[in-house]
Scaffold this active site. Structure first.
Site, short mmCIF file in Angstrom:
data_model
loop_
_atom_site.label_atom_id
_atom_site.label_comp_id
_atom_site.label_asym_id
_atom_site.label_seq_id
_atom_site.Cartn_x
_atom_site.Cartn_y
_atom_site.Cartn_z
N GLU A 1 9.21 -2.97 8.16
CA GLU A 1 9.68 -2.49 7.08
C GLU A 1 10.60 -3.17 6.05
O GLU A 1 11.74 -2.71 5.79
CB GLU A 1 10.22 -1.02 7.24
CG GLU A 1 8.98 -0.13 8.09
CD GLU A 1 9.55 1.49 7.92
OE1 GLU A 1 10.24 1.85 7.06
OE2 GLU A 1 8.76 2.06 8.63
C1 LIG Z 1 4.94 -4.07 15.57
C2 LIG Z 1 4.83 -4.16 14.07
C3 LIG Z 1 4.38 -2.95 13.53
C4 LIG Z 1 4.23 -2.96 12.00
N1 LIG Z 1 3.98 -1.86 11.54
C5 LIG Z 1 3.62 -1.84 10.21
C6 LIG Z 1 2.87 -0.70 9.39
O1 LIG Z 1 2.73 0.38 10.02
N2 LIG Z 1 2.49 -0.89 8.27
C7 LIG Z 1 2.60 -2.00 7.43
O2 LIG Z 1 2.16 -1.99 6.19
N3 LIG Z 1 3.07 -3.08 8.11
C8 LIG Z 1 3.63 -3.08 9.45
N4 LIG Z 1 4.22 -4.38 9.83
C9 LIG Z 1 4.39 -5.33 9.35
C10 LIG Z 1 5.61 -6.10 8.95
O3 LIG Z 1 6.15 -5.03 7.88
C11 LIG Z 1 5.45 -7.28 8.33
O4 LIG Z 1 5.37 -8.05 9.70
C12 LIG Z 1 6.91 -7.87 7.64
O5 LIG Z 1 6.93 -7.13 6.44
C13 LIG Z 1 6.87 -9.27 7.47
O6 LIG Z 1 5.78 -10.02 6.94
P1 LIG Z 1 4.86 -11.23 7.69
O7 LIG Z 1 4.95 -10.89 8.89
O8 LIG Z 1 4.00 -11.33 6.92
O9 LIG Z 1 6.10 -12.30 7.45
P2 LIG Z 1 6.34 -13.10 6.34
O10 LIG Z 1 6.45 -12.58 5.12
O11 LIG Z 1 5.17 -14.33 6.35
O12 LIG Z 1 7.80 -13.74 6.54
C14 LIG Z 1 8.16 -14.89 7.64
C15 LIG Z 1 9.42 -15.04 7.61
O13 LIG Z 1 10.02 -15.69 6.26
C16 LIG Z 1 10.85 -14.96 5.82
N5 LIG Z 1 10.66 -14.64 4.13
C17 LIG Z 1 9.45 -14.45 3.59
N6 LIG Z 1 9.85 -14.33 2.27
C18 LIG Z 1 11.21 -14.88 2.10
C19 LIG Z 1 12.02 -15.05 1.02
N7 LIG Z 1 11.65 -14.67 -0.23
N8 LIG Z 1 13.30 -15.37 1.15
C20 LIG Z 1 13.76 -15.66 2.58
N9 LIG Z 1 13.00 -15.33 3.50
C21 LIG Z 1 11.66 -14.86 3.48
C22 LIG Z 1 10.79 -13.64 6.48
O14 LIG Z 1 11.94 -12.89 6.58
C23 LIG Z 1 10.27 -14.09 7.94
O15 LIG Z 1 11.40 -14.36 8.49
C24 LIG Z 1 4.47 -4.22 11.16
C25 LIG Z 1 4.91 -5.40 12.16
C26 LIG Z 1 5.09 -5.41 13.32
C27 LIG Z 1 5.35 -6.58 13.88
#
Ligand SMILES: Cc1cc2nc3c(=O)[nH]c(=O)nc-3n(C[C@H](O)[C@H](O)[C@H](O)COP(=O)(O)OP(=O)(O)OC[C@H]3O[C@@H](n4cnc5c(N)ncnc54)[C@H](O)[C@@H]3O)c2cc1C
Lengths: 379, 249
Positions: free
Chosen positions: A363
């Site tokens: 989230e």
């Molecule tokens: C167990 C679990 C349950 C989940 N449940 C749901 C769900 O029910 N529905 C749903 O839609 N999603 C869900 N998610 C997804 C979750 O919301 C995403 O994993 C999260 O938003 C991060 O996206 P990403 O994994 O693609 O990481 P990325 O966006 O690729 O981020 C990688 C890293 O880069 C950093 N980063 C990215 N952009 C920036 C920026 N502009 N400035 C600084 N730092 C940045 C991030 O903070 C992170 O540290 C779930 C995830 C997990 C692990």
């Protein structure tokens, strides 16, 4: 200013505490170890009304305020965040989204059973290539006249397999950027949906996280929520409230760890005295207590603003970022205070530490919360 | 058929007991109040019986002798399913005062079955149930660990040394219940919590007799003596300590 909870709020807090300390505690270790979905608990919590507690009574919900929700989320999360995330997604993402932005026909058909907890919902925003940057949606919904044709893959979906009702975010007009995004109510058992395997997670292992694939899934026209192009705003608005749920979850993980560490420090002896009498341990506990209290106040403030009908987006981002970050710190210290015993499963704190990590990620990561908070300063 | 459950409002069982400065009273500041655990089990059993009675049990009323600070506890009883509640507005001093005031209410508002817990977890007087039956001149059965309805006849069991006694008495009567009467107390559901607001909580002024006892003072139990651990390798040290420090040998 009034820091006094109402009698009802206290009753809800106690009910959640009783259920967690009496029932969830019994099998939480086994469910974590074997990654078992808490089927029975979800049923019981539905009967107690926790799964739809924020929905108004008119739509079969509990009609409770957000402050009560924070109190309940904290208590459940002290013992089992896998269960509280099911409660959080159902209440503050799916039910809230439907009640606030759906129309009466949609509420009648989909919200009622979700509010009663007879059915569970899931929120499908994240994709393999669209996480923090949610505008990069690859899932598409093509307008075919009387239905939309849905194609794409969603990742990391909490309740991905157990949910009956999906809220799916997809592009209808990719050329319009985020203004071309819509949100649809999709029934889990529609033709063309494949649910991927259960993710083998570090923590919250008892909640079911799956990827979900859509291959030419027909979605009735009437299942689009809001005006054409409303989807991105829908996701952002809904997540504002969802973050109060995850912030309270992080708060509960932290306060649960603090309780366990305090109890342990009063019992464990080293160098002839209970370790709490060593200032290094006592001061650790003091720091942890201040962090937990700060997190609680931020959560309650955001909830209170929401209940008052005031803007709460920045407040919920602050609560989410702070509570998640301190949950990581507090649980790490709780393991430290437990020494070697903290590193084995029976003492619960290592599990709380694994659970805390997730609250900094989903989230909206802690970094994303900082983007939201700093943008509010630029306004 | 109507059931009355007597509820005592007691400090949560994990409360640390503190005395007032002059030791004449308990210091109740910051105490968390709960339903006396035995009364809560009595209420749980009453609710179970009502649910399976197919309408034969019409109402479950809870009654508390206490001031307004007892209301959250009373409303919890309403939230788990009691139909209505009575609060006799009095901070009672002893069991006699409690029983006499409940009896005064019951004389004008009869019930078929009255349940009370075997004791309350605060003062552990264990007297209200028995006294209440005496005031009302109806039978009482103590230490009841099982209560059921056979048709419209109540059946009770109590544990006695070496076995179980099965008892039937005519209604109305008082059953003084103990552990075993029900398993776990109920957790209120959201719906119950919302409904509790709308249920009737009648507040009446006391019309029974006053207390027969006065509290002179309270004293804390003596702190437990410190334990000294001796390493198994130094077992001989035990003898020295018993001789020189404890002076028992
Ligand atoms: C167990 C679990 C349950 C989940 N449940 C749901 C769900 O029910 N529905 C749903 O839609 N999603 C869900 N998610 C997804 C979750 O919301 C995403 O994993 C999260 O938003 C991060 O996206 P990403 O994994 O693609 O990481 P990325 O966006 O690729 O981020 C990688 C890293 O880069 C950093 N980063 C990215 N952009 C920036 C920026 N502009 N400035 C600084 N730092 C940045 C991030 O903070 C992170 O540290 C779930 C995830 C997990 C692990």
């Amino acid at each position: 200013m009034n820091f006094q909870f109402t009698e009802e709020q206290l009753m809800i807090q106690q009910a959640a505490r009783d259920y967690a300390q009496r029932e969830l505690i019994k099998d939480v270790l086994e469910r974590d170890e074997k990654a078992l979905y808490p089927t029975e608990h979800v049923k019981n919590l539905a009967e107690l009304g926790f799964l739809g507690m924020l929905v108004s009574e008119k739509w079969d919900g509990g009609g409770m305020d957000t402050v009560s929700y924070v109190l309940a989320m904290e208590e459940i999360s002290k013992v089992d965040a896998s269960v509280s995330v099911i409660m959080s997604v159902n209440n503050s993402l799916v039910c809230y989204g439907l009640e606030k932005f759906g129309n009466d026909a949609q509420r009648e058909k989909y919200l009622r059973p979700l509010a009663r907890g007879e059915k569970i919902g899931a929120f499908l925003l994240s994709e393999p290539e669209a996480g923090s940057d949610a505008t990069k949606q690859r899932t598409t919904a093509v307008d075919m006249g009387d239905y939309y044709l849905l194609n794409g893959t969603k990742n990391w979906i909490t309740n991905g397999n157990t949910a009956s009702t999906y809220l799916v975010i997809a592009h209808t007009h990719p050329e319009k950027g985020h203004r071309g995004i819509n949100v649809f109510i999709v029934e889990r058992h529609s033709e063309g949906i494949t649910v991927g395997p259960h993710e083998n997670k570090m923590g919250m292992r008892s909640s079911d996280t799956h990827s979900v694939m859509f291959n030419d899934v027909k979605v009735p026209k009437e299942n689009r929520i809001g005006e054409d192009g409303f989807g991105f705003k829908f996701a952002m608005k809904t997540l504002e409230g969802g973050r109060i749920g995850i912030a309270s979850q992080a708060l509960g993980i932290a306060s649960g760890a603090l309780e366990l560490a305090t109890k342990y420090a009063k019992e464990r002896k080293a160098f002839g005295t209970e370790i709490i009498n060593h200032q290094a341990i006592a001061f650790k506990l003091a720091d942890m207590a201040v962090k937990v209290e700060n997190a609680r106040n931020l959560c309650l403030k955001a909830a209170w603003l929401k209940d008052q009908g005031q803007a709460y987006g920045t407040a919920s981002a602050m609560a989410k970022m702070y509570a998640a970050d301190i949950a990581m710190e507090v649980t790490t210290e709780a393991v430290q205070i437990h020494g070697g015993y903290g590193y084995v499963k029976e003492y619960h704190v290592e599990r709380l530490m694994r659970e805390a990590k997730l609250t900094q990620i989903y989230e909206g990561t802690s970094e994303v919360q900082k983007i939201i908070i700093s943008r509010s300063l630029m306004e | 058929m109507k059931i009355l459950v007597c509820l005592s409002n007691v400090p949560d069982t994990t409360t640390k007991i503190k005395l007032s400065g002059d030791q004449s009273a308990l210091d109740m500041a910051g105490v968390q109040w709960v339903i006396n655990p035995w009364d809560e089990l009595a209420l749980t059993r009453a609710l179970d019986l009502k649910e399976k009675s197919e309408g034969k049990i019409d109402t479950i009323t809870v009654i508390t002798v206490g001031e307004s600070l007892t209301e959250p506890t009373i409303r919890k009883a309403l939230a788990v399913g009691a139909d209505d509640a009575v609060r006799i507005n009095l901070n009672p001093t002893d069991d006699y005062e409690v029983a006499s005031n409940i009896a005064a209410w019951v004389k004008n508002n009869p019930y078929d079955i009255i349940l009370s817990g075997i004791e309350s977890s605060d003062f552990n007087g264990s007297a209200v149930g028995g006294m209440l039956a005496e005031f009302l001149k109806i039978p009482s059965v103590s230490s009841v660990s099982f209560l059921d309805m056979e048709g419209d006849k109540p059946l009770m069991k109590r544990e006695i040394p070496g076995g179980t006694e099965t008892i039937r008495v005519p209604m109305p009567f008082v059953a003084i219940v103990q552990k075993g009467i029900a398993l776990d107390p109920r957790i209120p559901a959201m719906r119950g919590i919302m409904m509790a607001r709308k249920k009737e909580l009648t507040v009446v002024e006391p019309t029974g007799e006053g207390a027969k006892s006065t509290y002179i003072g309270f004293a804390m139990p003596k702190a437990k003596a410190k334990v000294k651990m001796i390493d198994a390798e130094n077992a001989g040290q035990l003898i020295t300590l018993l001789h020189e420090e404890a002076k028992v040998i």
